[in-house]
Design a protein around this motif. Structure first.
Motif, PDB file in Angstrom:
ATOM      1  N   VAL A 278       0.876  -1.174   0.000  1.00 16.10           N
ATOM      2  CA  VAL A 278       0.000   0.000   0.000  1.00 16.10           C
ATOM      3  C   VAL A 278       0.907   1.217   0.000  1.00 16.10           C
ATOM      4  CG1 VAL A 278      -1.833   1.253   1.193  1.00 16.10           C
ATOM      5  CG2 VAL A 278      -1.755  -1.250   1.318  1.00 16.10           C
ATOM      6  N   GLU A 279       0.786   2.053  -1.026  1.00 17.01           N
ATOM      7  CA  GLU A 279       1.731   3.156  -1.152  1.00 17.01           C
ATOM      8  C   GLU A 279       1.566   4.184  -0.040  1.00 17.01           C
ATOM      9  OE1 GLU A 279       1.401   5.438  -4.731  1.00 17.01           O
ATOM     10  OE2 GLU A 279      -0.340   6.542  -4.012  1.00 17.01           O
ATOM     11  N   SER A 280       2.609   4.949   0.163  1.00 15.52           N
ATOM     12  CA  SER A 280       2.620   5.961   1.224  1.00 15.52           C
ATOM     13  C   SER A 280       1.451   6.932   1.076  1.00 15.52           C
ATOM     14  CB  SER A 280       3.934   6.739   1.186  1.00 15.52           C
ATOM     15  OG  SER A 280       5.026   5.889   1.428  1.00 15.52           O
ATOM     16  N   GLY A 281       0.827   7.266   2.212  1.00 15.30           N
ATOM     17  CA  GLY A 281      -0.230   8.260   2.222  1.00 15.30           C
ATOM     18  C   GLY A 281      -1.594   7.753   1.833  1.00 15.30           C
ATOM     19  N   LEU A 282      -1.710   6.475   1.475  1.00 14.35           N
ATOM     20  CA  LEU A 282      -2.990   5.937   1.012  1.00 14.35           C
ATOM     21  C   LEU A 282      -3.680   5.184   2.142  1.00 14.35           C
ATOM     22  CD1 LEU A 282      -5.041   5.342  -1.218  1.00 14.35           C
ATOM     23  CD2 LEU A 282      -3.647   3.356  -1.862  1.00 14.35           C
ATOM     24  N   GLY A 287     -14.984   0.276   2.391  1.00 15.81           N
ATOM     25  CA  GLY A 287     -15.867   0.846   1.374  1.00 15.81           C
ATOM     26  C   GLY A 287     -15.173   1.654   0.299  1.00 15.81           C
ATOM     27  N   THR A 288     -13.853   1.767   0.352  1.00 12.43           N
ATOM     28  CA  THR A 288     -13.116   2.531  -0.651  1.00 12.43           C
ATOM     29  C   THR A 288     -13.325   1.937  -2.034  1.00 12.43           C
ATOM     30  OG1 THR A 288     -11.400   3.156   0.933  1.00 12.43           O
ATOM     31  CG2 THR A 288     -10.830   3.304  -1.393  1.00 12.43           C
ATOM     32  N   LYS A 289     -13.676   2.784  -3.017  1.00 14.98           N
ATOM     33  CA  LYS A 289     -13.817   2.310  -4.390  1.00 14.98           C
ATOM     34  C   LYS A 289     -12.440   2.188  -5.029  1.00 14.98           C
ATOM     35  CE  LYS A 289     -18.502   4.013  -5.167  1.00 14.98           C
ATOM     36  NZ  LYS A 289     -19.398   4.858  -6.018  1.00 14.98           N
ATOM     37  N   VAL A 290     -12.167   1.019  -5.581  1.00 14.72           N
ATOM     38  CA  VAL A 290     -10.850   0.720  -6.125  1.00 14.72           C
ATOM     39  C   VAL A 290     -10.977   0.348  -7.598  1.00 14.72           C
ATOM     40  CG1 VAL A 290      -8.797  -0.748  -5.934  1.00 14.72           C
ATOM     41  CG2 VAL A 290     -10.092  -0.126  -3.878  1.00 14.72           C
ATOM     42  N   ALA A 291     -10.178   1.008  -8.441  1.00 16.49           N
ATOM     43  CA  ALA A 291     -10.153   0.708  -9.866  1.00 16.49           C
ATOM     44  C   ALA A 291      -9.154  -0.409 -10.120  1.00 16.49           C
ATOM     45  CB  ALA A 291      -9.763   1.950 -10.663  1.00 16.49           C
ATOM     46  N   LEU A 292      -9.643  -1.556 -10.610  1.00 17.04           N
ATOM     47  CA  LEU A 292      -8.760  -2.675 -10.936  1.00 17.04           C
ATOM     48  C   LEU A 292      -8.182  -2.465 -12.328  1.00 17.04           C
ATOM     49  CD1 LEU A 292     -10.792  -5.756  -9.643  1.00 17.04           C
ATOM     50  CD2 LEU A 292      -8.940  -4.541  -8.516  1.00 17.04           C
ATOM     51  N   GLY A 310      -7.887  -9.939   1.792  1.00 17.35           N
ATOM     52  CA  GLY A 310      -7.188 -11.205   1.938  1.00 17.35           C
ATOM     53  C   GLY A 310      -6.481 -11.715   0.711  1.00 17.35           C
ATOM     54  N   GLN A 311      -6.592 -11.016  -0.409  1.00 18.49           N
ATOM     55  CA  GLN A 311      -5.938 -11.480  -1.627  1.00 18.49           C
ATOM     56  C   GLN A 311      -4.457 -11.106  -1.616  1.00 18.49           C
ATOM     57  OE1 GLN A 311      -7.949 -10.872  -5.366  1.00 18.49           O
ATOM     58  NE2 GLN A 311      -9.960 -10.715  -4.385  1.00 18.49           N
ATOM     59  N   ALA A 312      -3.645 -11.934  -2.241  1.00 14.07           N
ATOM     60  CA  ALA A 312      -2.203 -11.755  -2.228  1.00 14.07           C
ATOM     61  C   ALA A 312      -1.713 -11.006  -3.463  1.00 14.07           C
ATOM     62  CB  ALA A 312      -1.509 -13.116  -2.146  1.00 14.07           C
ATOM     63  N   ASP A 313      -0.479 -10.495  -3.360  1.00 10.38           N
ATOM     64  CA  ASP A 313       0.257  -9.915  -4.493  1.00 10.38           C
ATOM     65  C   ASP A 313      -0.478  -8.739  -5.133  1.00 10.38           C
ATOM     66  OD1 ASP A 313       2.425 -11.854  -4.408  1.00 10.38           O
ATOM     67  OD2 ASP A 313       0.952 -13.303  -5.144  1.00 10.38           O
ATOM     68  N   LEU A 314      -0.997  -7.839  -4.290  1.00 10.43           N
ATOM     69  CA  LEU A 314      -1.693  -6.660  -4.787  1.00 10.43           C
ATOM     70  C   LEU A 314      -0.891  -5.397  -4.484  1.00 10.43           C
ATOM     71  CD1 LEU A 314      -5.396  -7.410  -3.748  1.00 10.43           C
ATOM     72  CD2 LEU A 314      -4.265  -7.902  -5.934  1.00 10.43           C
ATOM     73  N   LEU A 315      -0.944  -4.461  -5.401  1.00 11.71           N
ATOM     74  CA  LEU A 315      -0.309  -3.156  -5.221  1.00 11.71           C
ATOM     75  C   LEU A 315      -1.395  -2.096  -5.249  1.00 11.71           C
ATOM     76  CD1 LEU A 315       2.016  -1.091  -5.197  1.00 11.71           C
ATOM     77  CD2 LEU A 315       2.107  -1.309  -7.691  1.00 11.71           C
ATOM     78  N   PHE A 316      -1.582  -1.398  -4.124  1.00 11.86           N
ATOM     79  CA  PHE A 316      -2.576  -0.333  -4.032  1.00 11.86           C
ATOM     80  C   PHE A 316      -1.855   1.007  -4.163  1.00 11.86           C
ATOM     81  CE2 PHE A 316      -4.544  -3.859  -1.792  1.00 11.86           C
ATOM     82  CZ  PHE A 316      -5.868  -3.809  -2.210  1.00 11.86           C
ATOM     83  N   ARG A 317      -2.392   1.881  -5.006  1.00 11.15           N
ATOM     84  CA  ARG A 317      -1.778   3.189  -5.221  1.00 11.15           C
ATOM     85  C   ARG A 317      -2.866   4.196  -5.551  1.00 11.15           C
ATOM     86  NH1 ARG A 317       0.852   2.007 -11.241  1.00 11.15           N
ATOM     87  NH2 ARG A 317      -1.061   2.422 -12.427  1.00 11.15           N
TER      88      ARG A 317
END
Length: 344
Positions: A278-282, A287-292, A310-317
């Motif tokens: 999870v990138e800095s500041g995020l 309920g956050t809407k996330v664009a895949l 619970g899913q693995a190998d994800l990068l949130f930015r």
């Protein structure tokens, strides 16, 4: 009376002038003690069953030590030492893991967590706040707030200083137990009831609440709130580094998988699988809407963050132009995982 117990501990603690418990120290709490041990101590303590905190005196401590000499030598040795105490003694027996009903019971459950006998959210802690008195944690131990002014005056008249470190319901963990294999830069930032796994480093700004913690090894540079359990780092010397906020609480368990990175000033309100970033500041809530996004950064669909829990190998930015929260497969983590499996 049942011959089995959920937990048992012999403790020494502090009471106020009305003989109300302020805190209890259990040097060697036990989980699922033997039936033989219970049979040996029950007549001496007058224990008839159920969850009880039973005060005992020095003579009884000596009797208990003798009764346990062959059954539980380590507990017998402890009781020999307790027989020397100038402070009140208590035996806390829990027949079952039900909601605590006394301050000694509450303290035993916090000890079970910090002694790594039970993991976060493995105990019934319902109503624990009401059982923990708000006290002054001082250079002379726990002091009842109503008695603090007089104690401060007494100290001054002797040419001493009664230093007050905190006014809180929870003491710092290291005044009760220091788990093996940990580094804690500021001990005041780890509460009793925290589970700090082997190999964990808690940096100066790190914080671990009660009923939360780390499996270890890893590095904590941010806040780990109640209900959060952080997984171990990778075998290649990686680690789950948290620099932001991990929020749990209530009946919510926020688990963080192995080899994750929560960036500075970031936070999560959903569980993460292994090797997530999870990138800095995020800050991500359920309920956050996330664009895949696909590998070409094209939008696949928009989901709520809870659907990715619970899913693995994800990068949130966060997209620096649109501000949208985006999620991609953490390609570098996937490649590393594949390499590890191929090597094994």
């Amino acid at each position: 009376m049942s011959r089995s117990l959920f937990s048992l501990a012999f403790g020494v603690g502090t009471q106020n002038r009305q003989e109300n418990w302020l805190e209890v120290f259990y040097a060697q709490p036990m989980l699922a003690p033997s039936a033989e041990l219970l049979d040996a101590i029950a007549p001496i303590l007058g224990y008839q069953g159920g969850n009880q905190a039973i005060g005992f005196n020095k003579n009884q401590a000596t009797e208990l030590a003798h009764a346990l000499k062959a059954v539980a030598p380590a507990q017998a040795s402890l009781l020999v030492r307790l027989a020397e105490s100038q402070n009140p003694l208590v035996a806390t027996l829990l027949a079952e893991d039900s909601a605590p009903s006394s301050t000694p019971e509450a303290y035993l459950k916090l000890h079970l967590l910090s002694h790594r006998l039970v993991k976060p959210h493995g105990l019934n802690l319902t109503g624990i706040f009401a059982l923990l008195p708000n006290v002054a944690w001082t250079s002379q131990g726990a002091v009842d707030l109503a008695e603090l002014p007089e104690r401060q005056l007494e100290a001054r008249l002797k040419g001493e200083l009664l230093e007050v470190f905190a006014v809180d319901k929870f003491p710092k963990m290291t005044d009760y137990v220091v788990p093996s294999g940990v580094r804690i830069a500021d001990s005041a930032r780890v509460r009793l009831g925290a589970y700090v796994g082997e190999g964990t480093t808690v940096m100066h700004e790190g914080f671990i609440n009660f009923n939360a913690g780390t499996a270890g090894p890893g590095m904590i540079e941010g806040r780990v709130s109640a209900g959060v359990f952080v997984g171990k780092g990778s075998d290649l010397g990686g680690g789950c580094s948290t620099m932001g906020t991990l929020s749990g609480g209530g009946n919510i368990v926020i688990s963080v998988g192995e080899g994750c990175l929560i960036g500075a000033n970031a936070g999560i309100g959903i569980p993460l699988g292994d090797r997530c970033t999870v990138e800095s500041g995020l800050y991500i809530t359920a309920g956050t809407k996330v664009a895949l996004l696909d590998e070409g950064n094209a939008l696949v669909k928009v989901v709520k963050a809870r659907e990715l829990a619970g899913q693995a190998d994800l990068l949130f930015r966060r997209n620096s132009q649109t501000g949208a929260v985006e999620c991609k497969t953490n390609k570098s983590a996937v490649e590393l995982n594949e390499a590890l499996h191929a090597h094994n």
